[in-house]
Design a protein around this motif. Sequence first.
Motif, PDB file in Angstrom:
ATOM      1  N   ARG A 129       0.844  -1.198   0.000  1.00  0.00           N
ATOM      2  CA  ARG A 129       0.000   0.000   0.000  1.00  0.00           C
ATOM      3  C   ARG A 129       0.878   1.246   0.000  1.00  0.00           C
ATOM      4  NH1 ARG A 129      -4.354   0.480   4.470  1.00  0.00           N
ATOM      5  NH2 ARG A 129      -2.431   0.636   5.692  1.00  0.00           N
ATOM      6  N   GLY A 130       0.422   2.267  -0.719  1.00  0.00           N
ATOM      7  CA  GLY A 130       1.179   3.503  -0.789  1.00  0.00           C
ATOM      8  C   GLY A 130       1.417   4.113   0.578  1.00  0.00           C
ATOM      9  N   GLY A 131       0.440   3.983   1.467  1.00  0.00           N
ATOM     10  CA  GLY A 131       0.556   4.564   2.796  1.00  0.00           C
ATOM     11  C   GLY A 131       1.569   3.871   3.680  1.00  0.00           C
ATOM     12  N   ASP A 132       2.016   2.668   3.282  1.00  0.00           N
ATOM     13  CA  ASP A 132       3.000   1.934   4.068  1.00  0.00           C
ATOM     14  C   ASP A 132       4.432   2.272   3.678  1.00  0.00           C
ATOM     15  OD1 ASP A 132       0.972   0.670   5.444  1.00  0.00           O
ATOM     16  OD2 ASP A 132       0.946  -1.077   4.111  1.00  0.00           O
ATOM     17  N   LEU A 133       4.601   3.069   2.637  1.00  0.00           N
ATOM     18  CA  LEU A 133       5.939   3.440   2.178  1.00  0.00           C
ATOM     19  C   LEU A 133       6.492   4.579   3.024  1.00  0.00           C
ATOM     20  CD1 LEU A 133       5.497   3.473  -1.710  1.00  0.00           C
ATOM     21  CD2 LEU A 133       5.946   1.534  -0.203  1.00  0.00           C
ATOM     22  N   SER A 134       7.810   4.686   3.051  1.00  0.00           N
ATOM     23  CA  SER A 134       8.444   5.823   3.710  1.00  0.00           C
ATOM     24  C   SER A 134       8.201   7.086   2.892  1.00  0.00           C
ATOM     25  CB  SER A 134       9.949   5.581   3.841  1.00  0.00           C
ATOM     26  OG  SER A 134      10.573   5.635   2.561  1.00  0.00           O
ATOM     27  N   GLY A 135       8.512   8.233   3.488  1.00  0.00           N
ATOM     28  CA  GLY A 135       8.320   9.489   2.765  1.00  0.00           C
ATOM     29  C   GLY A 135       9.119   9.541   1.477  1.00  0.00           C
ATOM     30  N   GLY A 136      10.352   9.077   1.530  1.00  0.00           N
ATOM     31  CA  GLY A 136      11.174   9.069   0.331  1.00  0.00           C
ATOM     32  C   GLY A 136      10.645   8.130  -0.732  1.00  0.00           C
ATOM     33  N   GLN A 137      10.164   6.958  -0.311  1.00  0.00           N
ATOM     34  CA  GLN A 137       9.584   6.011  -1.266  1.00  0.00           C
ATOM     35  C   GLN A 137       8.300   6.559  -1.878  1.00  0.00           C
ATOM     36  OE1 GLN A 137       9.282   2.762   1.478  1.00  0.00           O
ATOM     37  NE2 GLN A 137      11.289   1.908   0.943  1.00  0.00           N
ATOM     38  N   GLN A 138       7.504   7.252  -1.079  1.00  0.00           N
ATOM     39  CA  GLN A 138       6.293   7.878  -1.616  1.00  0.00           C
ATOM     40  C   GLN A 138       6.650   8.947  -2.652  1.00  0.00           C
ATOM     41  OE1 GLN A 138       3.777   9.343   1.529  1.00  0.00           O
ATOM     42  NE2 GLN A 138       3.371   7.317   2.359  1.00  0.00           N
ATOM     43  N   VAL A 155       6.114  19.077 -13.912  1.00  0.00           N
ATOM     44  CA  VAL A 155       6.086  20.114 -12.885  1.00  0.00           C
ATOM     45  C   VAL A 155       6.327  19.448 -11.538  1.00  0.00           C
ATOM     46  CG1 VAL A 155       4.722  21.940 -11.811  1.00  0.00           C
ATOM     47  CG2 VAL A 155       4.471  21.467 -14.264  1.00  0.00           C
ATOM     48  N   LEU A 156       7.391  19.851 -10.853  1.00  0.00           N
ATOM     49  CA  LEU A 156       7.793  19.250  -9.578  1.00  0.00           C
ATOM     50  C   LEU A 156       7.732  20.314  -8.494  1.00  0.00           C
ATOM     51  CD1 LEU A 156      11.009  17.443 -10.897  1.00  0.00           C
ATOM     52  CD2 LEU A 156       8.782  16.380 -10.506  1.00  0.00           C
ATOM     53  N   ASP A 157       6.885  20.120  -7.508  1.00  0.00           N
ATOM     54  CA  ASP A 157       6.736  21.107  -6.435  1.00  0.00           C
ATOM     55  C   ASP A 157       7.463  20.608  -5.184  1.00  0.00           C
ATOM     56  OD1 ASP A 157       6.014  23.152  -4.774  1.00  0.00           O
ATOM     57  OD2 ASP A 157       3.851  22.895  -4.986  1.00  0.00           O
ATOM     58  N   GLU A 158       8.638  21.154  -4.936  1.00  0.00           N
ATOM     59  CA  GLU A 158       9.462  20.829  -3.759  1.00  0.00           C
ATOM     60  C   GLU A 158       9.682  19.318  -3.605  1.00  0.00           C
ATOM     61  OE1 GLU A 158      10.559  23.239  -1.402  1.00  0.00           O
ATOM     62  OE2 GLU A 158       9.135  24.899  -1.500  1.00  0.00           O
ATOM     63  N   PRO A 159      10.234  18.650  -4.619  1.00  0.00           N
ATOM     64  CA  PRO A 159      10.374  17.186  -4.553  1.00  0.00           C
ATOM     65  C   PRO A 159      11.401  16.699  -3.544  1.00  0.00           C
ATOM     66  CG  PRO A 159      11.515  18.030  -6.476  1.00  0.00           C
ATOM     67  CD  PRO A 159      10.740  19.192  -5.896  1.00  0.00           C
ATOM     68  N   THR A 160      12.294  17.575  -3.071  1.00  0.00           N
ATOM     69  CA  THR A 160      13.318  17.130  -2.122  1.00  0.00           C
ATOM     70  C   THR A 160      12.985  17.494  -0.678  1.00  0.00           C
ATOM     71  OG1 THR A 160      14.667  19.159  -2.251  1.00  0.00           O
ATOM     72  CG2 THR A 160      15.047  17.474  -3.934  1.00  0.00           C
ATOM     73  N   GLU A 161      11.838  18.124  -0.447  1.00  0.00           N
ATOM     74  CA  GLU A 161      11.484  18.587   0.893  1.00  0.00           C
ATOM     75  C   GLU A 161      11.281  17.410   1.849  1.00  0.00           C
ATOM     76  OE1 GLU A 161       8.454  21.876   2.780  1.00  0.00           O
ATOM     77  OE2 GLU A 161       7.659  20.515   1.257  1.00  0.00           O
ATOM     78  N   GLY A 162      12.039  17.391   2.933  1.00  0.00           N
ATOM     79  CA  GLY A 162      11.891  16.363   3.951  1.00  0.00           C
ATOM     80  C   GLY A 162      12.316  14.973   3.530  1.00  0.00           C
ATOM     81  N   ILE A 163      13.137  14.875   2.491  1.00  0.00           N
ATOM     82  CA  ILE A 163      13.545  13.583   1.950  1.00  0.00           C
ATOM     83  C   ILE A 163      14.995  13.297   2.343  1.00  0.00           C
ATOM     84  CG2 ILE A 163      13.851  12.240  -0.173  1.00  0.00           C
ATOM     85  CD1 ILE A 163      10.948  12.914   0.543  1.00  0.00           C
TER      86      ILE A 163
END
Length: 231
Positions: A129-138, A155-163
């Motif tokens: 499930r998508g919700g079981d992935l880590s933030g980086g995996q999501q 279009v990428l909106d802050e793709p590295t934030e919190g990763i």
Amino acid sequence: MLSVEKIVSGYGESVVLRGVSLEVPAGKVVCLMGRNGTGKTTFVKTLMGVIRAREGRIRFEGKDLTRSAPGVRAREGIGYVPQGREIFAQLSVRENLLLGLEAARDGRRSVPEEALARFPALKGMMNRRGGDLSGGQQQQLAFARALASSPKLLVLDEPTEGIQPSIVSDIRDVIRELKASGAMAILLVEQSFEFVKSVADYFCIMEKGAIVASGPVDELDEEAAGRHLAV
């Protein structure tokens, strides 16, 4: 590829964007920079049709999309990785990827191998499930989902934030690969000076809902950028 002319937009009675103009040439990476709260995400949502522009024009490959619905823009070839990823937590990785095909212009029903090849870790997670992935995996899943339809503009909106740094490095490599292929233009919202310098061709800096500086990335000076980006 993309031409945005004097866009005015906002929420309710509040005006956030004040005459923003921006261009993304074919095959190039343009980075939109600025502090939090300056209007970057509002700009992206207006570009994608989530927020309606009050004034101005949005043209993609010469076609006026200013009043078009988000789905129309996606089918015209604009892929979108939103801030916060917005994957479907209850759906599997495979189902999330298949949803990306809704915007495909050729009617394809399977995720192209090249979209998955850029994020090989996802291949072993297709039934999770998508919700079981880590933030980086999501984030990788959201990126691969956008690539599934082979967009002309990403279009990428802050793709590295919190990763975590390792996945930031993977995202940098994917952007460089897409840029080198010349097949896709990229509009990247990003605050990291180093990341922007490593991937971009051009930059724009937003402040208080307006573009206050822009040019080739070679002209992006860290000290000058810091005056606009520092909290």
